[in-house]
Write a protein that holds these residues in place. Structure first.
Motif, PDB file in Angstrom:
ATOM      1  N   HIS A  32       0.867  -1.175   0.000  1.00 46.17           N
ATOM      2  CA  HIS A  32       0.000   0.000   0.000  1.00 46.17           C
ATOM      3  C   HIS A  32       0.908   1.230   0.000  1.00 46.17           C
ATOM      4  CE1 HIS A  32      -2.822  -3.075   1.388  1.00 46.17           C
ATOM      5  NE2 HIS A  32      -3.792  -2.268   0.997  1.00 46.17           N
TER       6      HIS A  32
ATOM      7  N   ASN B  98       0.601   4.482   0.110  1.00 50.54           N
ATOM      8  CA  ASN B  98       0.441   5.563   1.093  1.00 50.54           C
ATOM      9  C   ASN B  98       0.465   5.061   2.536  1.00 50.54           C
ATOM     10  OD1 ASN B  98      -2.052   4.374   1.449  1.00 50.54           O
ATOM     11  ND2 ASN B  98      -3.244   6.071   0.626  1.00 50.54           N
TER      12      ASN B  98
ATOM     13  N   ASN C 191      -3.099   2.896  -5.447  1.00 52.14           N
ATOM     14  CA  ASN C 191      -2.355   2.838  -4.189  1.00 52.14           C
ATOM     15  C   ASN C 191      -1.650   1.505  -3.993  1.00 52.14           C
ATOM     16  OD1 ASN C 191      -1.568   3.901  -1.592  1.00 52.14           O
ATOM     17  ND2 ASN C 191      -3.086   2.546  -0.649  1.00 52.14           N
TER      18      ASN C 191
END
Length: 206
Positions: free
Chosen positions: A101, A103, A113
């Motif tokens: 992931h 972020n 993402n």
């Protein structure tokens, strides 16, 4: 594959055109879009009852990752949503690779993402984003890497894995850029000092 507009979920998702694709192995039963929403398709039960089309509710696995239950031939399994998005919209995830992931938000399973990375890259990313907290104990007994005797350290802006072992008054320490390399050397050293019970299994898939 088809396009459909759903007015459900967060305000970010409202009025967006979403691309739904069949989930491999569950064609005709479930589809998923690039935002990580899983659609249960309309179908008929053996008794003739109609199962209406709906967006499935997702659950938290207890560690922040979203899962969804998929049923086929009376058998249900819980599957990570981020892996479904990646395998559907990016490619099949090679054995031993992770889904990262970008972020650092585990429940954000938007296609933009997600990326397929090595285990080493995933752990270093988690360290940089603060998902893994420092838990180093004596001789790296509890390390950031998640493996005893293996720590993540930084030097000049770069992260690397350090195998740090003390036994019978001797100290063994060596750094590696790749986690698997560190695990192999760690296990080799444990065999040499006759401590096979401390050997780590080299397996991973998140």
């Amino acid at each position: 594959l088809y396009l459909k507009s759903y007015r459900r979920g967060s305000s970010k998702m409202k009025n967006q055109t979403k691309i739904f694709k069949d989930i491999k192995g569950y064609e005709g039963l479930y589809q998923i879009n690039q935002l990580g929403e899983v659609l249960s398709l309309q179908r008929y039960k053996p008794n003739g009852q109609i199962v209406k089309e709906k967006i499935k509710v997702q659950s938290d696995n207890g560690n922040g990752y979203k899962t969804v239950s998929l049923w086929k031939n009376g058998v249900g399994i819980a599957v990570y949503v981020h892996r479904l998005v990646a395998s559907t919209f990016i490619s099949d995830v090679p054995k031993g690779m992770d889904i990262n992931h970008i972020n650092g938000i585990k429940e954000d399973n938007n296609l933009s993402n997600l990326e397929i990375v090595t285990r080493s890259e995933n752990i270093i990313h988690a360290f940089k984003t603060g998902l893994r907290k420092s838990q180093e104990g004596k001789h790296c007994a509890r390390s950031k890497s998640g493996y005893s005797n293996i720590c993540i350290k930084q030097s000049r802006g770069k992260s690397f894995f350090t195998v740090c072992i003390r036994s019978d008054g001797k100290r063994f320490e060596k750094r590696f850029s790749d986690l698997n390399e560190a695990l192999v050397i760690h296990n080799q050293y444990m065999r040499e000092i006759n401590k096979p019970h401390l050997i780590h299994s080299i397996k991973h898939s998140i």
